[in-house]
Write a protein that holds these residues in place. Sequence first.
Motif, PDB file in Angstrom:
ATOM      1  N   UNK A   1     -13.618 121.589 -16.555  1.00 39.98           N
ATOM      2  CA  UNK A   1     -12.681 121.543 -17.700  1.00 39.98           C
ATOM      3  C   UNK A   1     -11.311 122.075 -17.290  1.00 39.98           C
ATOM      4  N   UNK A   2     -11.300 123.190 -16.563  1.00 39.41           N
ATOM      5  CA  UNK A   2     -10.022 123.774 -16.136  1.00 39.41           C
ATOM      6  C   UNK A   2      -9.264 122.805 -15.227  1.00 39.41           C
ATOM      7  N   UNK A   3      -9.991 122.184 -14.295  1.00 41.38           N
ATOM      8  CA  UNK A   3      -9.344 121.218 -13.391  1.00 41.38           C
ATOM      9  C   UNK A   3      -8.749 120.057 -14.185  1.00 41.38           C
ATOM     10  N   UNK A   4      -9.502 119.556 -15.160  1.00 43.84           N
ATOM     11  CA  UNK A   4      -9.007 118.447 -15.986  1.00 43.84           C
ATOM     12  C   UNK A   4      -7.748 118.851 -16.748  1.00 43.84           C
ATOM     13  N   UNK A   5      -7.764 120.070 -17.301  1.00 41.47           N
ATOM     14  CA  UNK A   5      -6.587 120.532 -18.051  1.00 41.47           C
ATOM     15  C   UNK A   5      -5.375 120.583 -17.128  1.00 41.47           C
ATOM     16  N   UNK A   6      -5.575 121.073 -15.898  1.00 42.62           N
ATOM     17  CA  UNK A   6      -4.458 121.149 -14.947  1.00 42.62           C
ATOM     18  C   UNK A   6      -3.940 119.753 -14.622  1.00 42.62           C
ATOM     19  N   UNK A   7      -4.851 118.802 -14.383  1.00 45.44           N
ATOM     20  CA  UNK A   7      -4.440 117.429 -14.053  1.00 45.44           C
ATOM     21  C   UNK A   7      -3.627 116.828 -15.203  1.00 45.44           C
ATOM     22  N   UNK A   8      -4.147 116.977 -16.416  1.00 47.03           N
ATOM     23  CA  UNK A   8      -3.441 116.426 -17.583  1.00 47.03           C
ATOM     24  C   UNK A   8      -2.056 117.085 -17.712  1.00 47.03           C
ATOM     25  N   UNK A   9      -2.022 118.395 -17.479  1.00 40.66           N
ATOM     26  CA  UNK A   9      -0.760 119.131 -17.568  1.00 40.66           C
ATOM     27  C   UNK A   9       0.256 118.647 -16.562  1.00 40.66           C
ATOM     28  N   UNK A  10      -0.193 118.427 -15.327  1.00 42.81           N
ATOM     29  CA  UNK A  10       0.708 117.960 -14.269  1.00 42.81           C
ATOM     30  C   UNK A  10       1.264 116.583 -14.623  1.00 42.81           C
TER      31      UNK A  10
END
Length: 165
Positions: A5-14
């Motif tokens: 979930x954290x990785x996905x949030x970072x990807x979406x944020x980038x």
Amino acid sequence: MLIIIIVLIIIVGVFAFMNKEIAIDNLEAHQNAEIILKDGNKEIRYGNDYITELGEMEFNAVLDTSDTDPKTHIYAGIPLINLIEDSGINIEDKDQIIVRAVDGYTVALNTKEAEVDDNVYIVYKVDGKLMKTRENGGSGPYQLIIKNDQFSQRWVKYLVEIEIR
Ligand SMILES: Nc1nc2c(c(=O)[nH]1)N[C@H]1C(S)=C(S)[C@@H](COP(=O)(O)O)O[C@H]1N2
Ligand SMILES: [Mo]
């Protein structure tokens, strides 16, 4: 699970950040009456003084949208192909020309279409006056005109970016 979930949030944020950068860039170009030409990582910015030197033409075209009656206008602009040729980008080994507007409206042309004589133009004057920006109630400062596109769907208003790929 939490890590995913954290990785996905970072990807979406980038991605959101990158899109915002592009949007700000395009808004600036729009307000400065510039066109950004992209070919892979290469980016060329064209100002109005330069664009008007690339073989200005005047022609009539019929504007016919879903909510207006057909009306003939006099446009001034340059053939799209002139800008591409000026950039030195070789379109022989490319497929598409993607044209984007400041409101996100996007239209794709195939390169063959752009090479057809007297059909695809970038215009900046209508009925003798410079086209106004979107903020000022116009369709400019640049608009794509595809003469044989009968109902104007692909006449990209507020054109800011052209990507060759
Ligand atoms: N930038 C941009 N260009 C656009 C559109 C749009 O939503 N945004 N709509 C297209 C469609 S579907 C039509 S019918 C015409 C509408 O042109 P008008 O606003 O001059 O009536 O613009 C075309 N170009
Ligand atoms: Mo439309």
